[in-house]
Every structure is written in C-alpha cells, then in structure tokens.
Design a protein around this motif. Structure first.
Motif, short mmCIF file in Angstrom:
data_model
loop_
_atom_site.label_atom_id
_atom_site.label_comp_id
_atom_site.label_asym_id
_atom_site.label_seq_id
_atom_site.Cartn_x
_atom_site.Cartn_y
_atom_site.Cartn_z
N LEU A 17 0.83 -1.20 0.00
CA LEU A 17 0.00 0.00 0.00
C LEU A 17 0.87 1.25 0.00
O LEU A 17 2.03 1.22 0.40
CB LEU A 17 -0.91 0.02 1.24
N ALA A 18 0.26 2.36 -0.44
CA ALA A 18 0.93 3.66 -0.38
C ALA A 18 1.13 4.05 1.08
O ALA A 18 0.43 3.56 1.97
CB ALA A 18 0.11 4.71 -1.11
N ARG A 19 2.07 4.93 1.33
CA ARG A 19 2.39 5.33 2.71
C ARG A 19 1.17 5.85 3.47
O ARG A 19 0.95 5.49 4.63
CB ARG A 19 3.50 6.37 2.69
N ALA A 20 0.35 6.70 2.86
CA ALA A 20 -0.84 7.23 3.53
C ALA A 20 -1.85 6.12 3.83
O ALA A 20 -2.49 6.13 4.87
CB ALA A 20 -1.49 8.32 2.68
N GLU A 21 -1.96 5.16 2.91
CA GLU A 21 -2.86 4.03 3.12
C GLU A 21 -2.36 3.17 4.28
O GLU A 21 -3.14 2.71 5.12
CB GLU A 21 -2.98 3.20 1.85
N GLN A 22 -1.04 2.95 4.33
CA GLN A 22 -0.46 2.18 5.43
C GLN A 22 -0.73 2.85 6.77
O GLN A 22 -1.08 2.18 7.75
CB GLN A 22 1.06 2.04 5.25
N ALA A 23 -0.60 4.16 6.81
CA ALA A 23 -0.83 4.90 8.05
C ALA A 23 -2.29 4.77 8.50
O ALA A 23 -2.57 4.61 9.69
CB ALA A 23 -0.47 6.37 7.87
N ALA A 24 -3.22 4.81 7.55
CA ALA A 24 -4.64 4.67 7.87
C ALA A 24 -4.94 3.28 8.44
O ALA A 24 -5.66 3.14 9.42
CB ALA A 24 -5.50 4.95 6.65
N VAL A 54 -13.75 -3.16 9.30
CA VAL A 54 -13.72 -1.70 9.40
C VAL A 54 -13.45 -1.21 7.99
O VAL A 54 -12.47 -1.62 7.35
CB VAL A 54 -12.61 -1.21 10.36
N GLU A 55 -14.33 -0.36 7.49
CA GLU A 55 -14.19 0.14 6.13
C GLU A 55 -13.66 1.57 6.16
O GLU A 55 -14.24 2.45 6.78
CB GLU A 55 -15.53 0.06 5.41
N LEU A 56 -12.54 1.77 5.49
CA LEU A 56 -11.92 3.08 5.39
C LEU A 56 -12.24 3.68 4.02
O LEU A 56 -12.02 3.04 2.99
CB LEU A 56 -10.40 2.96 5.54
N LEU A 57 -12.74 4.88 4.02
CA LEU A 57 -13.06 5.58 2.77
C LEU A 57 -11.80 6.19 2.17
O LEU A 57 -10.82 6.44 2.89
CB LEU A 57 -14.09 6.67 3.04
N PRO A 58 -11.80 6.45 0.86
CA PRO A 58 -10.62 7.08 0.24
C PRO A 58 -10.20 8.38 0.93
O PRO A 58 -9.01 8.68 1.00
CB PRO A 58 -11.07 7.33 -1.20
N GLY A 63 -6.02 7.69 -0.52
CA GLY A 63 -5.86 6.86 -1.72
C GLY A 63 -7.14 6.09 -1.98
O GLY A 63 -8.19 6.67 -2.20
N ARG A 64 -7.04 4.77 -1.89
CA ARG A 64 -8.18 3.89 -2.17
C ARG A 64 -8.99 3.58 -0.91
O ARG A 64 -8.49 3.72 0.20
CB ARG A 64 -7.68 2.58 -2.75
#
Length: 88
Positions: A17-24, A54-58, A63-64
């Motif tokens: 995953l992208a860094r921001a996605e990993q952080a989320a 748990v669903e994370l929105l973009p 990102g995704r």
C-alpha cells in the motif's frame, strides 16, 4: 489492552500500500487494541471468536478505499487482521 496482529497475508498487502494508506490501516490496528469490537460484525463459523470489518473511505486513506477484516477472540484478548482489501 487487547493485542492486534497482522496475518502474513495482511502484512504482505500492507507492504504494497501507499504510505498514507499504510498509516490509515495502522491507525485501525492501534484502535483495535482499545476497542476490538468497533467494526461491523460479519458471520463467523467459529463460536469462540467474532469477525468484523472496518471500512476506510478514500478520504481517510489518502488513496483507495480499504476494508480491514479481522477476527477477535475474547478468550485470547487478541485481534488478528486477516485481510486488507483495497479498492481500485
């Protein structure tokens, strides 16, 4: 405090995953340590554990959209993140 771990499969997806996605996703893992039953319940065949998502929105991931699927065992006081499902 509950312990939350990644399965081998989830850890592999996390690394892609992208860094921001990993952080989320990591923020969800940390939150599960305080409240392991925070997700939306899923059907579970094992009577000794409960499955959640748990669903994370973009907007939350930068990102995704990502679904974090995990299983929680009260007996072990542990959550295992089984899958990370990233949208397009």
């Amino acid at each position: 405090m509950t312990h939350a771990f990644y399965s081998d499969t989830a850890a592999k997806v996390l690394a892609e995953l992208a860094r921001a996605e990993q952080a989320a996703v990591e923020s969800v893992r940390r939150a599960l340590e305080d409240d392991p039953e925070r997700g939306r319940g899923l059907p579970d065949a094992d009577p000794r554990s409960e499955s959640y998502v748990v669903e994370l929105l973009p907007e939350q991931t930068g990102g995704r959209g990502i679904s974090v699927v995990y299983r929680y065992s009260q007996d072990l006081d542990a959550a295992l993140i089984l899958w990370l499902i990233a949208g397009p």
